[in-house]
Design a protein around this motif. Structure first.
Motif, PDB file in Angstrom:
ATOM      1  N   LEU A 130       0.867  -1.168   0.000  1.00  0.00           N
ATOM      2  CA  LEU A 130       0.000   0.000   0.000  1.00  0.00           C
ATOM      3  C   LEU A 130       0.909   1.225   0.000  1.00  0.00           C
ATOM      4  CD1 LEU A 130      -2.800  -0.783   2.631  1.00  0.00           C
ATOM      5  CD2 LEU A 130      -3.047  -0.686   0.160  1.00  0.00           C
ATOM      6  N   LYS A 131       0.624   2.179  -0.870  1.00  0.00           N
ATOM      7  CA  LYS A 131       1.459   3.373  -0.934  1.00  0.00           C
ATOM      8  C   LYS A 131       0.603   4.623  -0.824  1.00  0.00           C
ATOM      9  CE  LYS A 131       5.287   1.480  -3.655  1.00  0.00           C
ATOM     10  NZ  LYS A 131       6.127   1.630  -4.873  1.00  0.00           N
ATOM     11  N   LEU A 132       1.101   5.580  -0.056  1.00  0.00           N
ATOM     12  CA  LEU A 132       0.458   6.881   0.087  1.00  0.00           C
ATOM     13  C   LEU A 132       1.570   7.913   0.200  1.00  0.00           C
ATOM     14  CD1 LEU A 132      -2.299   8.281   0.371  1.00  0.00           C
ATOM     15  CD2 LEU A 132      -2.072   8.059   2.849  1.00  0.00           C
TER      16      LEU A 132
ATOM     17  N   LEU B  52       3.565   0.519   2.824  1.00  0.00           N
ATOM     18  CA  LEU B  52       3.304  -0.544   3.788  1.00  0.00           C
ATOM     19  C   LEU B  52       3.372  -1.879   3.062  1.00  0.00           C
ATOM     20  CD1 LEU B  52       2.487  -1.239   6.727  1.00  0.00           C
ATOM     21  CD2 LEU B  52       0.102  -1.150   5.976  1.00  0.00           C
ATOM     22  N   HIS B  53       4.266  -2.764   3.518  1.00  0.00           N
ATOM     23  CA  HIS B  53       4.429  -4.087   2.913  1.00  0.00           C
ATOM     24  C   HIS B  53       3.511  -5.068   3.635  1.00  0.00           C
ATOM     25  CE1 HIS B  53       8.024  -2.941   0.516  1.00  0.00           C
ATOM     26  NE2 HIS B  53       8.183  -2.081   1.498  1.00  0.00           N
ATOM     27  N   LEU B  54       2.520  -5.591   2.926  1.00  0.00           N
ATOM     28  CA  LEU B  54       1.477  -6.393   3.563  1.00  0.00           C
ATOM     29  C   LEU B  54       1.966  -7.764   3.993  1.00  0.00           C
ATOM     30  CD1 LEU B  54      -1.499  -5.498   1.188  1.00  0.00           C
ATOM     31  CD2 LEU B  54      -0.788  -4.363   3.303  1.00  0.00           C
ATOM     32  N   ASP B  55       2.939  -8.345   3.285  1.00  0.00           N
ATOM     33  CA  ASP B  55       3.407  -9.685   3.634  1.00  0.00           C
ATOM     34  C   ASP B  55       4.341  -9.690   4.828  1.00  0.00           C
ATOM     35  OD1 ASP B  55       1.924 -10.910   1.706  1.00  0.00           O
ATOM     36  OD2 ASP B  55       3.561 -11.155   0.269  1.00  0.00           O
TER      37      ASP B  55
ATOM     38  N   GLU C 198       7.763   1.553   5.256  1.00  0.00           N
ATOM     39  CA  GLU C 198       8.946   2.126   4.620  1.00  0.00           C
ATOM     40  C   GLU C 198       8.703   3.593   4.298  1.00  0.00           C
ATOM     41  OE1 GLU C 198      10.908   1.301   0.360  1.00  0.00           O
ATOM     42  OE2 GLU C 198      10.819  -0.468   1.663  1.00  0.00           O
ATOM     43  N   TRP C 199       9.645   4.414   4.675  1.00  0.00           N
ATOM     44  CA  TRP C 199       9.562   5.851   4.405  1.00  0.00           C
ATOM     45  C   TRP C 199      10.914   6.301   3.882  1.00  0.00           C
ATOM     46  CZ3 TRP C 199       6.550   9.998   3.910  1.00  0.00           C
ATOM     47  CH2 TRP C 199       7.084  11.278   4.107  1.00  0.00           C
ATOM     48  N   LYS C 200      10.961   6.599   2.587  1.00  0.00           N
ATOM     49  CA  LYS C 200      12.222   6.998   1.961  1.00  0.00           C
ATOM     50  C   LYS C 200      13.275   5.920   2.213  1.00  0.00           C
ATOM     51  CE  LYS C 200      10.848  11.827   2.145  1.00  0.00           C
ATOM     52  NZ  LYS C 200      11.124  13.194   2.625  1.00  0.00           N
TER      53      LYS C 200
END
Length: 226
Positions: free
Chosen positions: A127-129, A134-137, A142-144
């Motif tokens: 998921l990206k915003l 956000l890595h679902l598995d 992760e931010w930068k």
């Protein structure tokens, strides 16, 4: 992902529910077909895990009934029956996958991930915003250049908020989405969970993306670009 787990043996239901929950899933665990049918009419599930041998009606009966009414939710059948004929019976009843007991939890989680990818609602493993991913598995955020793993509870809340960016989410909506059926959250449970997530996101400086809407709930959105 919200999962309906139907297993009448409490010694098997509890560890399965715990393992799935620790992997970031919301799990409604029940012991009979009647309750499962009722919940299917009340909630939307991303995955069904059905034990074959249940009191009164079997997992096979449930699967056939759901398919006959147009339910397309991916379904995993659990059973001690391990012959080829048994597997064919289960798959012909509408199950998408079949796992023989005793269940290996690592294999179960792998099959759950595979079945999620078959869902018509699946949009990818991330998921990206803005610059937040956000890595679902793996439940990693992760931010930068920064990456760290969230607890299962923080992950569940962040996933839910990222799937509804810019929308006001009431306390009741969050409770309905993140608490398993039959659990009774305390009056301040949502606020406590939001506070913990904010503390985690403070590490990457995006805790202010969670905005409190006084007397209503919360809204998750990145700051608008100048």
């Amino acid at each position: 992902m919200r999962i309906l787990l139907v297993e009448d043996d409490p010694e098997q239901l509890e560890p399965l529910q715990i393992a799935l929950s620790r992997s970031g899933h919301i799990v409604d665990g029940v012991a009979d077909g009647a309750t499962a049918r009722w919940l299917m009419g009340e909630k939307n599930y991303d995955l069904l895990i059905l034990d074959w041998m249940l009191p009164e009606e079997s997992g096979i009966d449930l699967c056939q009934s759901f398919r006959a009414t147009g339910v397309a939710t991916p379904t995993l059948l659990l059973t001690a029956k391990d012959t080829i004929d048994d597997k064919v019976t289960g798959l012909d009843a509408g199950a998408d996958d079949y796992l023989v007991k005793p269940v290996d939890l690592t294999e179960l989680l792998a099959r759950v991930r595979a079945l999620r990818r078959r869902s018509p609602l699946w949009t990818g493993d991330q998921l990206k915003l803005a610059d937040l991913c956000l890595h679902l598995d793996t439940m990693r955020v992760e931010w930068k250049e920064i990456s760290f793993k969230l607890s299962s509870r923080d992950f569940q809340l962040l996933e839910y908020m990222m799937r509804h960016p810019g929308k006001i989410l009431t306390h009741d909506q969050i409770e309905q989405a993140l608490w398993s059926w039959g659990s009774e959250p305390e009056s301040n449970a949502v606020a406590t969970r939001v506070r913990r997530l904010r503390q985690g996101l403070r590490e990457i400086g995006v805790e202010d993306w969670i905005k409190s809407i006084y007397g209503v709930g919360y809204c998750f959105e990145p700051p608008k670009s100048p």
